[in-house]
Motif scaffolding. Structure first.
Motif, mmCIF file in Angstrom:
data_model
loop_
_atom_site.group_PDB
_atom_site.id
_atom_site.type_symbol
_atom_site.label_atom_id
_atom_site.label_comp_id
_atom_site.label_asym_id
_atom_site.label_seq_id
_atom_site.Cartn_x
_atom_site.Cartn_y
_atom_site.Cartn_z
ATOM 1 N N ALA A 141 0.879 -1.171 0.000
ATOM 2 C CA ALA A 141 0.000 0.000 0.000
ATOM 3 C C ALA A 141 0.915 1.219 0.000
ATOM 4 O O ALA A 141 1.518 1.567 1.016
ATOM 5 C CB ALA A 141 -0.912 0.003 1.216
ATOM 6 N N THR A 142 1.058 1.840 -1.154
ATOM 7 C CA THR A 142 1.980 2.960 -1.317
ATOM 8 C C THR A 142 1.242 4.269 -1.103
ATOM 9 O O THR A 142 0.191 4.514 -1.713
ATOM 10 C CB THR A 142 2.590 2.945 -2.723
ATOM 11 O OG1 THR A 142 3.210 1.668 -2.959
ATOM 12 C CG2 THR A 142 3.622 4.045 -2.870
ATOM 13 N N PHE A 148 -3.800 6.003 -0.708
ATOM 14 C CA PHE A 148 -2.868 4.896 -0.912
ATOM 15 C C PHE A 148 -3.209 4.165 -2.214
ATOM 16 O O PHE A 148 -4.346 4.183 -2.675
ATOM 17 C CB PHE A 148 -2.963 3.884 0.245
ATOM 18 C CG PHE A 148 -2.599 4.434 1.585
ATOM 19 C CD1 PHE A 148 -1.320 4.276 2.097
ATOM 20 C CD2 PHE A 148 -3.538 5.121 2.351
ATOM 21 C CE1 PHE A 148 -0.979 4.778 3.345
ATOM 22 C CE2 PHE A 148 -3.212 5.633 3.593
ATOM 23 C CZ PHE A 148 -1.932 5.463 4.093
ATOM 24 N N VAL A 149 -2.195 3.492 -2.757
ATOM 25 C CA VAL A 149 -2.389 2.622 -3.917
ATOM 26 C C VAL A 149 -2.017 1.206 -3.508
ATOM 27 O O VAL A 149 -0.893 0.947 -3.068
ATOM 28 C CB VAL A 149 -1.538 3.068 -5.120
ATOM 29 C CG1 VAL A 149 -1.654 2.057 -6.257
ATOM 30 C CG2 VAL A 149 -1.982 4.442 -5.610
ATOM 31 N N LEU A 185 -10.155 -0.466 4.521
ATOM 32 C CA LEU A 185 -11.527 -0.828 4.186
ATOM 33 C C LEU A 185 -11.741 -0.528 2.713
ATOM 34 O O LEU A 185 -11.665 0.634 2.299
ATOM 35 C CB LEU A 185 -12.503 -0.029 5.054
ATOM 36 C CG LEU A 185 -13.970 -0.413 4.969
ATOM 37 C CD1 LEU A 185 -14.192 -1.841 5.449
ATOM 38 C CD2 LEU A 185 -14.826 0.556 5.788
ATOM 39 N N VAL A 186 -11.993 -1.581 1.922
ATOM 40 C CA VAL A 186 -12.034 -1.435 0.465
ATOM 41 C C VAL A 186 -13.355 -1.978 -0.087
ATOM 42 O O VAL A 186 -13.595 -3.196 -0.049
ATOM 43 C CB VAL A 186 -10.859 -2.191 -0.197
ATOM 44 C CG1 VAL A 186 -10.860 -1.937 -1.707
ATOM 45 C CG2 VAL A 186 -9.525 -1.776 0.418
ATOM 46 N N PRO A 187 -14.222 -1.128 -0.605
ATOM 47 C CA PRO A 187 -15.437 -1.616 -1.260
ATOM 48 C C PRO A 187 -15.089 -2.505 -2.442
ATOM 49 O O PRO A 187 -14.090 -2.280 -3.145
ATOM 50 C CB PRO A 187 -16.132 -0.329 -1.714
ATOM 51 C CG PRO A 187 -15.611 0.731 -0.786
ATOM 52 C CD PRO A 187 -14.182 0.345 -0.534
ATOM 53 N N PRO A 218 -8.825 6.172 -0.588
ATOM 54 C CA PRO A 218 -8.560 7.443 0.092
ATOM 55 C C PRO A 218 -7.931 7.225 1.467
ATOM 56 O O PRO A 218 -7.938 6.114 2.012
ATOM 57 C CB PRO A 218 -9.956 8.059 0.225
ATOM 58 C CG PRO A 218 -10.873 6.884 0.289
ATOM 59 C CD PRO A 218 -10.265 5.863 -0.639
ATOM 60 N N GLU A 219 -7.424 8.290 2.033
ATOM 61 C CA GLU A 219 -6.852 8.242 3.387
ATOM 62 C C GLU A 219 -7.867 7.689 4.388
ATOM 63 O O GLU A 219 -7.508 6.967 5.326
ATOM 64 C CB GLU A 219 -6.431 9.656 3.812
ATOM 65 C CG GLU A 219 -5.762 9.735 5.168
ATOM 66 C CD GLU A 219 -4.297 9.323 5.132
ATOM 67 O OE1 GLU A 219 -3.810 8.823 6.184
ATOM 68 O OE2 GLU A 219 -3.654 9.487 4.085
#
Length: 379
Positions: A141-142, A148-149, A185-187, A218-219
């Protein structure tokens, strides 16, 4: 119905016994244990469990706290009737565990959906080269402007392919190993996140390999602080490992119930199997395994509910003993059913396939032994 005298143990309050009795009645009326399409069945289970109010126990809103004894009782009870329904209940809790324990108010808005059955949750920590050793995760997670990516893969992800949201653990690099992981947390509909493959296992459940190809979040997706991911994951497992043991108990109780009916009605030489002392010895061993495991499971749950900040040793003992004991109980159930025990579609054959994975996921049995030994050696 399986023995319920354990509900009179001092680990429980009257409300726990009332809940278990109500849930048994609900399960008899609503669960069949037979499914043609796993994905469809899981979606239906989540909606039904949510509409009936059972999923409200899988997360805690502000001012509430998880009741681990309730979680264990629900998993144990549902497991006696329908393994896939039990899975569906459990994943709503495990999937949102990090949000329940560490989430922001905005992140906790997802709990209203997962607790009502309007959304399905997933917990994405395992990788192709990092299973029980979660600290070896390589997914990155960059940090970029505004967030972050995420890049990498997660595998054997429960509810993979049907989840609406995942809690994902990735390496942010604050330090080597465990201290360099963070939780997000990623939808499921986030751009770049795709189901790379579905995974078939011996007891069908929705599992998948997930590919994160430059997934921007997002942050606000960060759960807790950067570098707290491993601590968050272990805190979640600290709660839910006890409930894995409870699910194993449910499978074992159903196996013993089926076996008691079998040995009382099946005759050999003109007399019931139950009259044979060897069979009586096996039944005694099965009952002993179940009660001993139940004591460990509900000791762990009671300890957590009594305010212990961590129950790592107790939860590992409960998970290890209950899953291993349930494997023995179910194996003997198959044996005492003879040829009917290995007949595809029979109850004990289904239980035999269901129990095996519990000795692996959320920390394999030998990993639990290491955790317990370290706790004992460390005093």
């Amino acid at each position: 119905m399986a023995d319920t005298t354990y509900l009179d143990w001092p680990f429980f309050e009257p409300r726990h016994k009332a809940l278990a009795e109500e849930l048994h009645a609900w399960c008899r009326a609503n669960l069949t244990g037979h499914h043609d399409d796993v994905d469809t069945a899981c979606r239906a289970h989540v909606k039904t469990l949510g509409a009936s109010g059972w999923l409200k126990h899988t997360g805690a809103a502000d001012g509430e706290r998880l009741d681990v004894r309730t979680l264990c009782l629900i998993r144990e009870t549902i497991a006696q009737y329908d393994g896939l329904a039990e899975f569906s209940f459990a994943m709503q809790g495990l999937g949102m565990g990090a949000v329940t324990l560490f989430g922001t108010p905005e992140q906790k808005q997802w709990l209203a959906r997962t607790r009502s059955g309007a959304a399905i949750a997933g917990f994405a920590i395992t990788e192709p080269e990092a299973g029980s050793d979660a600290a070896a995760a390589k997914m990155t997670a960059t940090r970029v402007q505004g967030g972050f990516v995420l890049r990498g893969e997660k595998t054997y992800i429960s509810n993979g392919g049907i989840a609406d949201v995942y809690v994902v653990f990735a390496r942010t690099g604050e330090a080597p190993g465990a201290k360099g992981l963070s939780a997000f947390l990623v939808p499921a509909d986030t751009k770049g996140l795709r189901v790379a493959a579905r995974i078939d296992v011996m007891a069908p459940h929705p599992l998948a390999l997930l590919d994160f190809d430059t997934v921007e979040v997002p942050e606000a997706a960060l759960i807790g602080k950067p570098g707290d991911g491993f601590k968050i994951a272990m805190s979640v497992l600290d709660v839910f490992r006890s409930t894995v043991g409870a699910a194993a108990l449910g499978f074992a109780r159903r196996a013993l119930d089926e076996t008691l009916t079998r040995v009382k009605t099946r005759k050999v030489g003109g007399a019931p199997l139950a009259d044979l002392q060897m069979v009586q010895g096996h039944i005694a061993d099965m009952a002993l395994d179940i009660d001993a495991a139940a004591l460990l499971v509900y000791r762990a749950a009671w300890t957590k509910d009594s305010g212990a900040p961590r129950i790592t040793r107790e939860a590992s003992m409960a998970k290890l003993d209950a899953t291993e004991a349930a494997q023995r109980v179910i194996d003997m159930a198959v044996q005492l059913h003879g040829g009917d025990g290995v007949k595809s579609g029979s109850v004990v054959e289904h239980l035999y396939r269901e129990i095996r994975a519990l000795r692996i996921y959320e920390g394999a049995s030998d990993v639990q032994r290491v955790i317990i030994a370290r706790a004992v050696l460390g005093g």
